[in-house]
Design a protein around this motif. Structure first.
Motif, PDB file in Angstrom:
ATOM      1  N   LEU A 189      39.647  44.146  39.973  1.00 29.11           N
ATOM      2  CA  LEU A 189      40.076  44.562  41.308  1.00 29.11           C
ATOM      3  C   LEU A 189      41.275  45.497  41.253  1.00 29.11           C
ATOM      4  O   LEU A 189      42.210  45.285  40.491  1.00 29.11           O
ATOM      5  CB  LEU A 189      40.424  43.331  42.143  1.00 29.11           C
ATOM      6  CG  LEU A 189      40.704  43.563  43.621  1.00 29.11           C
ATOM      7  CD1 LEU A 189      39.435  44.002  44.340  1.00 29.11           C
ATOM      8  CD2 LEU A 189      41.238  42.287  44.253  1.00 29.11           C
ATOM      9  N   GLU A 195      44.861  42.595  48.466  1.00 31.49           N
ATOM     10  CA  GLU A 195      43.484  42.864  48.063  1.00 31.49           C
ATOM     11  C   GLU A 195      42.835  41.641  47.410  1.00 31.49           C
ATOM     12  O   GLU A 195      41.651  41.355  47.628  1.00 31.49           O
ATOM     13  CB  GLU A 195      43.436  44.058  47.106  1.00 31.49           C
ATOM     14  CG  GLU A 195      43.737  45.405  47.744  1.00 31.49           C
ATOM     15  CD  GLU A 195      45.215  45.649  47.983  1.00 31.49           C
ATOM     16  OE1 GLU A 195      45.559  46.604  48.692  1.00 31.49           O
ATOM     17  OE2 GLU A 195      46.039  44.854  47.473  1.00 31.49           O
ATOM     18  N   GLY A 198      41.941  39.186  50.163  1.00 34.45           N
ATOM     19  CA  GLY A 198      40.753  39.651  50.882  1.00 34.45           C
ATOM     20  C   GLY A 198      39.481  39.454  50.079  1.00 34.45           C
ATOM     21  O   GLY A 198      38.435  39.088  50.630  1.00 34.45           O
ATOM     22  N   ALA A 199      39.566  39.688  48.760  1.00 37.96           N
ATOM     23  CA  ALA A 199      38.396  39.517  47.899  1.00 37.96           C
ATOM     24  C   ALA A 199      37.986  38.047  47.829  1.00 37.96           C
ATOM     25  O   ALA A 199      36.790  37.722  47.839  1.00 37.96           O
ATOM     26  CB  ALA A 199      38.696  40.054  46.503  1.00 37.96           C
ATOM     27  N   ARG A 202      36.113  37.173  50.900  1.00 32.67           N
ATOM     28  CA  ARG A 202      34.747  37.700  50.857  1.00 32.67           C
ATOM     29  C   ARG A 202      33.862  36.859  49.947  1.00 32.67           C
ATOM     30  O   ARG A 202      32.697  36.597  50.263  1.00 32.67           O
ATOM     31  CB  ARG A 202      34.759  39.156  50.402  1.00 32.67           C
ATOM     32  CG  ARG A 202      33.378  39.794  50.379  1.00 32.67           C
ATOM     33  CD  ARG A 202      33.433  41.304  50.297  1.00 32.67           C
ATOM     34  NE  ARG A 202      32.107  41.879  50.299  1.00 32.67           N
ATOM     35  CZ  ARG A 202      31.345  42.028  51.369  1.00 32.67           C
ATOM     36  NH1 ARG A 202      31.789  41.617  52.541  1.00 32.67           N
ATOM     37  NH2 ARG A 202      30.148  42.571  51.291  1.00 32.67           N
ATOM     38  N   GLU A 225      33.030  46.149  45.291  1.00 35.28           N
ATOM     39  CA  GLU A 225      32.859  46.474  46.709  1.00 35.28           C
ATOM     40  C   GLU A 225      34.212  46.706  47.373  1.00 35.28           C
ATOM     41  O   GLU A 225      34.378  47.640  48.160  1.00 35.28           O
ATOM     42  CB  GLU A 225      32.118  45.336  47.418  1.00 35.28           C
ATOM     43  CG  GLU A 225      30.651  45.217  47.032  1.00 35.28           C
ATOM     44  CD  GLU A 225      29.993  44.001  47.648  1.00 35.28           C
ATOM     45  OE1 GLU A 225      30.720  43.142  48.205  1.00 35.28           O
ATOM     46  OE2 GLU A 225      28.741  43.902  47.569  1.00 35.28           O
ATOM     47  N   THR A 226      35.169  45.853  47.057  1.00 33.34           N
ATOM     48  CA  THR A 226      36.512  45.993  47.624  1.00 33.34           C
ATOM     49  C   THR A 226      37.155  47.298  47.177  1.00 33.34           C
ATOM     50  O   THR A 226      37.798  47.992  47.975  1.00 33.34           O
ATOM     51  CB  THR A 226      37.393  44.800  47.214  1.00 33.34           C
ATOM     52  OG1 THR A 226      36.758  43.586  47.612  1.00 33.34           O
ATOM     53  CG2 THR A 226      38.764  44.879  47.866  1.00 33.34           C
ATOM     54  N   SER A 230      38.585  50.256  49.653  1.00 30.27           N
ATOM     55  CA  SER A 230      40.045  50.383  49.783  1.00 30.27           C
ATOM     56  C   SER A 230      40.654  51.540  49.008  1.00 30.27           C
ATOM     57  O   SER A 230      41.796  51.914  49.262  1.00 30.27           O
ATOM     58  CB  SER A 230      40.732  49.086  49.344  1.00 30.27           C
ATOM     59  OG  SER A 230      40.461  48.822  47.977  1.00 30.27           O
TER      60      SER A 230
END
Length: 335
Positions: A189, A195, A198-199, A202, A225-226, A230
């Motif tokens: 990531l 972040e 948020g991951a 998800r 995807e993140t 971003s």
């Protein structure tokens, strides 16, 4: 501070803020600087809470709020009330002070505010997304005040810190995440604590909706995807420039046929990041980095993926692999 993880990247800043919370005498002003998402605002909140617990008067604002207040005072002739707001505070915090760059009149007012509070024995803590050398447009007077205080970098967390952040975020929402999945997310990531949080959210949603296993495969998928959502668009020339800066090689050498470790490692990483961040065809990436075949690019990409998935840290000439990637990505964000 709840959920705060201490590591090499934030240890000095954390120690300083702990001293401030305890009321120990310290330098003023303090500048905490680093990219978005590394916890500067959370450190500010921790210090402010500590001061309030000791019944001290705290004023915590953003640079935008300081600017807006100054402009309103200038238009309406309300400078006495504007300045009174800052009188008598024990702690003044201003977040994102880089937003005041180039605003000469506002900066002069800020300098006067800093001087009057320091003379009164108050503590001042500022944050910025860049270091003192890049804040010189604040003017020589404020730069001089910062030089007389203390500037501390809050850097991007390393792999171990990011793994712990992922595990902590999962624990807060009762998500049973393995250390292996957390490490896969940490290695892949882009970004910091926000972040990662948020991951994790998800991953929890996908697990609940589709009964997807909380394994390394899901962590890698969510990280990619993140990152796509971003990360701002970059060009291969941007990646080349950032990689060359981190490894200390020039672009001509990077694209040459040299096969020394000091050249092959940054070239491999540049091709990996080009595919990851641009999604360009293998052949286009190979052509850009010295007319190499698409199979060479694929091999480089797979090699980096394999190294990132390994439990053992991989050392490159520029440092640990995951940390080197984050340094390149940080250079891309600040470009």
């Amino acid at each position: 501070m709840r959920g705060w993880v201490v590591g090499e990247s934030n240890a000095a800043a954390t120690r300083l803020c702990q001293r401030l919370v305890r009321g120990e005498p310290g330098p003023s002003p303090v500048l905490l600087w680093g990219p978005s998402g590394v916890g500067k605002t959370q450190l500010l909140k921790g210090v402010a809470d500590g001061y309030r617990a000791r019944k001290k008067r705290v004023l915590a604002i953003t640079a935008e709020q300081f600017l807006r207040g100054f402009v309103e005072a200038a238009r309406g002739g309300g400078f006495p009330s504007f300045r009174q707001k800052y009188q008598g505070v024990d702690l003044l915090q201003i977040d994102d002070v880089q937003l005041l760059l180039g605003k000469a009149r506002t900066l002069e007012e800020l300098r006067q505010t800093i001087d009057s509070l320091i003379e009164a024995g108050a503590q001042i803590v500022l944050t910025a997304d860049r270091g003192p050398n890049e804040l010189r447009e604040l003017g020589p007077e404020i730069s001089s005040r910062l030089a007389g205080g203390l500037s501390v970098e809050v850097a991007m967390p390393n792999v171990e810190m990011r793994q712990q952040l992922a595990l902590d975020a999962a624990e807060r929402i009762d998500l049973q995440l393995s250390k292996e999945a957390a490490r896969a997310l940490a290695c892949r990531l882009i970004g910091g604590g926000r972040e990662i949080s948020g991951a994790i959210n998800r991953m929890a949603l996908l697990h609940e909706t589709f009964d997807t296993p909380l394994d390394q495969r899901l962590a890698t998928k969510v990280a990619d995807e993140t990152n796509r959502l971003s990360t701002p668009p970059v060009r291969m020339s941007d990646i080349q420039r950032a990689v060359c800066g981190v490894f200390g090689v020039d672009s001509k050498t990077l694209r040459s046929d040299k096969r020394t470790k000091s050249v092959t490692e940054p070239r491999m990483l540049a091709m990996f990041l080009a595919r990851k961040l641009t999604g360009n065809p293998w052949s286009e990436i190979g052509e850009f980095f010295g007319r190499r075949s698409h199979s060479t690019v694929i091999a480089a990409h797979r090699r980096v993926e394999t190294l990132l998935a390994s439990d053992e840290p991989t050392r490159l000439v520029a440092g640990e692999l995951g940390e080197t990637i984050r340094r390149v990505e940080a250079a891309l964000r600040s470009a």
